[in-house]
Design an enzyme around this catalytic site. Structure first.
Site, PDB file in Angstrom:
ATOM      1  N   THR A 118       0.819  -1.209   0.000  1.00 29.16           N
ATOM      2  CA  THR A 118       0.000   0.000   0.000  1.00 29.16           C
ATOM      3  C   THR A 118       0.853   1.259   0.000  1.00 29.16           C
ATOM      4  O   THR A 118       1.973   1.265   0.548  1.00 29.16           O
ATOM      5  CB  THR A 118      -0.899  -0.004   1.260  1.00 29.16           C
ATOM      6  OG1 THR A 118      -1.452   1.295   1.437  1.00 29.16           O
ATOM      7  CG2 THR A 118      -0.128  -0.357   2.523  1.00 29.16           C
ATOM      8  N   TYR A 142      -1.035  -0.477  10.696  1.00 32.98           N
ATOM      9  CA  TYR A 142      -1.412  -1.109   9.429  1.00 32.98           C
ATOM     10  C   TYR A 142      -0.290  -0.929   8.402  1.00 32.98           C
ATOM     11  O   TYR A 142       0.214  -1.906   7.826  1.00 32.98           O
ATOM     12  CB  TYR A 142      -2.725  -0.522   8.895  1.00 32.98           C
ATOM     13  CG  TYR A 142      -2.952  -0.838   7.439  1.00 32.98           C
ATOM     14  CD1 TYR A 142      -3.194  -2.141   7.028  1.00 32.98           C
ATOM     15  CD2 TYR A 142      -2.890   0.164   6.461  1.00 32.98           C
ATOM     16  CE1 TYR A 142      -3.370  -2.451   5.688  1.00 32.98           C
ATOM     17  CE2 TYR A 142      -3.055  -0.130   5.124  1.00 32.98           C
ATOM     18  CZ  TYR A 142      -3.295  -1.430   4.732  1.00 32.98           C
ATOM     19  OH  TYR A 142      -3.456  -1.733   3.403  1.00 32.98           O
TER      20      TYR A 142
END
Ligand code: UDP
Length: 325
Positions: A118, A142
């Site tokens: 990501t 995350y």
């Protein structure tokens, strides 16, 4: 003989669209999923094996049964807010689980491992658009969990013979144009489905998370990329590894930034529905602007996104009406 590809998290949003793309490219996708967030209805292009990446016996059993040539790894916890509340759960699933899968893939002699990463691994933008050499300083557990796995894979590329492609997604959006699968999260936190709920009259008012950023209209800029373009990139990355390339990290975005206000205008135009949008406070941890420099994926993988924002919204709208309408 058809080559099988293990798709961990293949019942989720991006994983299921990638199964469709794999099937179209002539592979047999095998979904491996614990169905905590994935949907059995999304498994349409091959068999599934119900199991957990954190459970080594499950992982060993699926390799034993299907002997995949490649592994695509999507199975992850993805909610940034949850990661702040329970960082250990994120590291157990996203890091320890990924290492189980990587170890089993390596032991089985898999020829290519493709990992969902990501742009959240970059953190605050230091230059825009961001290329793959941008410093990686994630702002939350995350992003850090994804970065840790990237680093494991980098070590294995460098110091052992384990080819892998790390794909750094920008904002995945849109759906299969035939509306067989699409974005379906419970609860929903993403901008496009929330706006589409407003267009359907299921919510009253869209709250804009901050209008005082230093961007062209004060709202956050994001690079929305069609999920089918992402799916296509996974197939190309796998094929690239199967040809014998060692791999590396690749940004997957369009290179075009859209503000939240611009996004809402497009959504109102495409759906023909108007709804209220009110300024609200900033959302913690939001980056003002995330836009990809995507030329590496083009040069090395031969991948270029083909679908624009209107197509993204049109496809998302068709799916969303089917899901919630
Ligand atoms: N956003 C918003 N209102 C909402 C949901 C999202 O203004 O109800 C904003 C969000 O703060 C971000 C952009 O829309 O600037 C895209 O958010 P999304 O959650 O879709 O993706 P993210 O960029 O957080 O991964």
């Amino acid at each position: 003989m058809t080559q099988t590809v293990l798709v961990a998290g293949g019942a989720g949003y991006i994983g299921s669209h990638t199964c469709l793309a794999l099937k179209e490219a002539g592979f047999e996708p095998i979904v491996f999923d614990n169905f905590s967030n994935g949907h059995k209805e999304f498994v349409q292009w091959g068999p599934y094996f119900e199991g957990d990446i954190q459970n080594r016996e499950d992982v060993a059993a699926v390799f034993e049964e299907y002997n995949p040539i490649g592994v695509l790894h999507f199975a992850a916890l993805i909610e940034v807010g949850e990661s702040v509340k329970d960082p250990l759960a994120f590291h157990q699933n996203n890091v320890a689980g990924a290492i189980n899968l990587i170890a089993a893939s390596k032991a089985a002699g898999v020829k290519g491992f493709v990992f969902s990463s990501t742009c959240a691994t970059y953190g605050e933008p230091q230059k825009l658009p961001m290329d793959e050499t941008h410093p990686q300083l994630p702002l939350n557990p995350y992003g850090r969990s994804k970065l840790l796995v990237e680093q494991v894979l980098e070590d294995l590329r460098e110091y052992s013979d384990f080819p892998s492609a790390v794909l750094r997604y920008f904002n995945a959006a849109g759906a299969d144009p035939q509306a067989r699968i699409g974005e379906w999260h419970e609860p929903e936190t993403h901008a496009i489905p929330i706006a589409l709920d407003n267009a359907l009259g299921l919510r009253s008012g869209f709250r804009i998370n901050g209008t005082d950023y230093g961007t062209r209209d004060g709202t956050c800029v994001r690079d929305y990329i069609h999920v089918l373009d992402l799916a296509d990139a996974h197939v190309k990355a796998l094929q690239y590894l199967l040809k014998g390339n060692k791999g590396g990290a690749f940004n997957l975005g369009t290179g075009d930034g859209t503000t939240v206000k611009e996004l809402l205008e497009t959504i109102q135009t495409v759906t023909g529905k108007s709804f209220d949008a009110a300024p609200g406070p900033r959302r913690e941890g939001d980056s003002p602007s995330l836009v990809a420099e995507n030329s590496k994926a083009f040069t090395e993988l031969g991948w270029k996104p083909e679908r624009d924002l209107e197509t993204i919204v049109r496809d998302a709208w068709a799916w969303h009406q089917k899901l919630r309408g």
